[in-house]
Design an enzyme around this catalytic site. Structure first.
Site, PDB file in Angstrom:
ATOM      1  N   TYR A  32      72.991 -12.032 -47.048  1.00 29.03           N
ATOM      2  CA  TYR A  32      71.606 -12.446 -47.255  1.00 29.03           C
ATOM      3  C   TYR A  32      71.373 -13.829 -46.660  1.00 29.03           C
ATOM      4  CZ  TYR A  32      70.829  -8.589 -50.516  1.00 29.03           C
ATOM      5  OH  TYR A  32      70.674  -7.350 -51.070  1.00 29.03           O
ATOM      6  N   HIS A  58      62.211  -0.282 -54.935  1.00 30.43           N
ATOM      7  CA  HIS A  58      61.911   0.316 -53.638  1.00 30.43           C
ATOM      8  C   HIS A  58      61.517   1.787 -53.730  1.00 30.43           C
ATOM      9  CE1 HIS A  58      63.101  -3.236 -51.462  1.00 30.43           C
ATOM     10  NE2 HIS A  58      64.262  -3.250 -52.078  1.00 30.43           N
ATOM     11  N   ASP A  75      73.497  -4.487 -47.074  1.00 30.62           N
ATOM     12  CA  ASP A  75      72.976  -5.817 -47.362  1.00 30.62           C
ATOM     13  C   ASP A  75      74.163  -6.711 -47.701  1.00 30.62           C
ATOM     14  OD1 ASP A  75      70.404  -5.221 -46.709  1.00 30.62           O
ATOM     15  OD2 ASP A  75      69.593  -5.411 -48.733  1.00 30.62           O
ATOM     16  N   HIS A 123      72.571   2.894 -46.911  1.00 34.03           N
ATOM     17  CA  HIS A 123      72.061   1.738 -47.656  1.00 34.03           C
ATOM     18  C   HIS A 123      70.830   2.090 -48.476  1.00 34.03           C
ATOM     19  CE1 HIS A 123      70.906  -2.254 -48.819  1.00 34.03           C
ATOM     20  NE2 HIS A 123      69.722  -2.117 -48.231  1.00 34.03           N
ATOM     21  N   HIS A 154      70.430  -0.930 -51.841  1.00 34.49           N
ATOM     22  CA  HIS A 154      69.035  -1.277 -51.589  1.00 34.49           C
ATOM     23  C   HIS A 154      68.304  -1.681 -52.862  1.00 34.49           C
ATOM     24  CE1 HIS A 154      65.703  -1.837 -48.985  1.00 34.49           C
ATOM     25  NE2 HIS A 154      65.008  -0.793 -49.382  1.00 34.49           N
ATOM     26  N   ASP A 155      68.190  -0.805 -53.849  1.00 35.13           N
ATOM     27  CA  ASP A 155      67.660  -1.233 -55.134  1.00 35.13           C
ATOM     28  C   ASP A 155      68.780  -1.947 -55.883  1.00 35.13           C
ATOM     29  OD1 ASP A 155      64.953  -0.755 -55.350  1.00 35.13           O
ATOM     30  OD2 ASP A 155      65.201   1.349 -55.901  1.00 35.13           O
ATOM     31  N   HIS A 156      68.469  -3.140 -56.406  1.00 31.80           N
ATOM     32  CA  HIS A 156      69.487  -3.998 -57.013  1.00 31.80           C
ATOM     33  C   HIS A 156      69.713  -3.588 -58.464  1.00 31.80           C
ATOM     34  CE1 HIS A 156      68.559  -7.355 -53.854  1.00 31.80           C
ATOM     35  NE2 HIS A 156      68.878  -6.184 -53.323  1.00 31.80           N
ATOM     36  N   ASP A 204      74.759  -4.799 -51.865  1.00 35.96           N
ATOM     37  CA  ASP A 204      73.771  -5.866 -51.982  1.00 35.96           C
ATOM     38  C   ASP A 204      74.387  -7.129 -52.593  1.00 35.96           C
ATOM     39  OD1 ASP A 204      70.944  -4.260 -51.509  1.00 35.96           O
ATOM     40  OD2 ASP A 204      72.467  -3.024 -52.443  1.00 35.96           O
ATOM     41  N   ASN A 225      69.122  -3.364 -44.500  1.00 34.36           N
ATOM     42  CA  ASN A 225      67.976  -3.928 -43.782  1.00 34.36           C
ATOM     43  C   ASN A 225      68.101  -5.436 -43.597  1.00 34.36           C
ATOM     44  OD1 ASN A 225      67.477  -3.458 -46.741  1.00 34.36           O
ATOM     45  ND2 ASN A 225      65.754  -4.829 -46.355  1.00 34.36           N
TER      46      ASN A 225
END
Length: 327
Positions: free
Chosen positions: A82, A219, A79, A210, A245-247, A46, A117
């Site tokens: 962005y 999430h 990710d 991811h 996915h979760d930052h 991410d 995503n």
């Protein structure tokens, strides 16, 4: 039908069957371990924000830690760009978020990458195009594939198509080329992953995707992965599931198997300020901030270390396997 025509037809069918098998199997790559048989890996996710949201600072610390750990390669949990992936192979975001950011000598190693995503909101085919590898030799990104690193095999899984909501939401547009029809795509992917895991003779098995499978972050659990992919991982004695996915940075142990859930999604924008309660017996780490993790892998041990943006060690965890004489 004469004999010649029958032979031609049989040959065509045989070639077709062989081609079908070959495209169904996950592509495999090889990466050698060190001379002593060990392996050192850095994991980040991410991240792709053109250096913003502390991406450059995380990259700086990754370089320092990578040098100390003598890393062999880097894994990205997705990710990568962005907010909406790449617009094409000539999108300057590739250089602005990747090549021009991860410039430390220790990070000039191979990067093994999965799609997130946000990557699916752009031109997916561009991000997995070999042209990007010509632009920067470190880059390798595919939907799903296997990396054999001698004592360990990494199984990279394309998790975005599992999420039901991405196929119904109207706020964003996703590039589903190569995925539709979805049901067939997921069925084949699950079969391929199950088959590859069951046939693997690697000492350690690590799956990378991811999306979260178990997470106390924003999430939360990805219910589709829990229902469809988790049973395959447990049945095939997978050691680690690594995601972004979760930052945040996160380590959750499994209550009913040795499987560990590791989140490395702190490559740039973080500090979301939300965490759901989790059983403290299972929650080994939750850090709502930027950072990354490393894996030190030997024949009989894996050492996991999580670092924050200035190099402080947030969490350490190790697992061992008995080495038998027959091995």
């Amino acid at each position: 039908m004469n004999l010649s025509l029958k032979l031609k037809l049989f040959t065509a069918i045989l070639i077709g069957l062989c081609f079908s098998v070959s495209i169904a199997e996950l592509e495999r790559f090889e990466h050698p371990a060190k001379a002593d048989g060990s392996l050192s890996v850095l994991v980040v996710g991410d991240w792709g924000r053109k250096g913003n949201y502390n991406q450059s600072q995380v990259a700086l610390q990754m370089g320092k830690t990578g040098e100390k750990s003598d890393i062999d390669f880097i894994i990205s949990t997705g990710d990568n760009f962005y907010e909406d992936g790449l617009t094409g192979v000539d999108d300057p975001a590739f250089e602005e978020s990747f090549s021009n950011i991860y410039t430390a000598p220790s990070l000039q190693k191979q990067w093994y990458t999965v799609l997130g995503n946000h990557d699916y909101r752009g031109d997916v085919l561009a991000q997995i195009n070999p042209i990007l590898t010509k632009k920067d030799r470190r880059w390798l990104c595919l939907r799903s594939y296997i990396l054999n690193a001698e004592i360990v095999e990494f199984f990279f899984v394309d998790t975005t198509p599992f999420r039901d909501k991405y196929f119904t939401e109207t706020d964003h547009t996703y590039d589903w080329r190569g995925v539709l029809p979805r049901k067939e795509y997921l069925s084949n992917l699950l079969k391929d992953v199950d088959s590859a895991l069951s046939e693997s003779s690697a000492r350690w098995k690590i799956v990378v995707g991811h999306h979260t499978m178990r997470s106390a972050g924003q999430h939360g659990n990805t219910v589709e992965l829990v229902a469809k992919l988790l049973p395959i991982l447990q049945a095939n004695n997978v050691d680690l599931y690594i995601n972004g996915h979760d930052h945040c940075l996160q380590h959750i142990s499994s209550p009913d198997s040795p499987l560990q859930f590791l989140t490395s999604g702190g490559g740039s924008k973080a500090w979301r300020g939300d965490v759901s309660w989790w059983d403290p017996k299972e929650m080994k780490l939750y850090y709502d901030g930027q950072g990354f993790m490393t894996l030190q892998i030997t024949l009989n041990e894996i050492d996991v270390v999580f670092y924050d943006i200035i190099g402080n060690v947030l969490h350490k965890w190790s697992v061992t396997k008995q080495v038998y004489a027959a091995e």
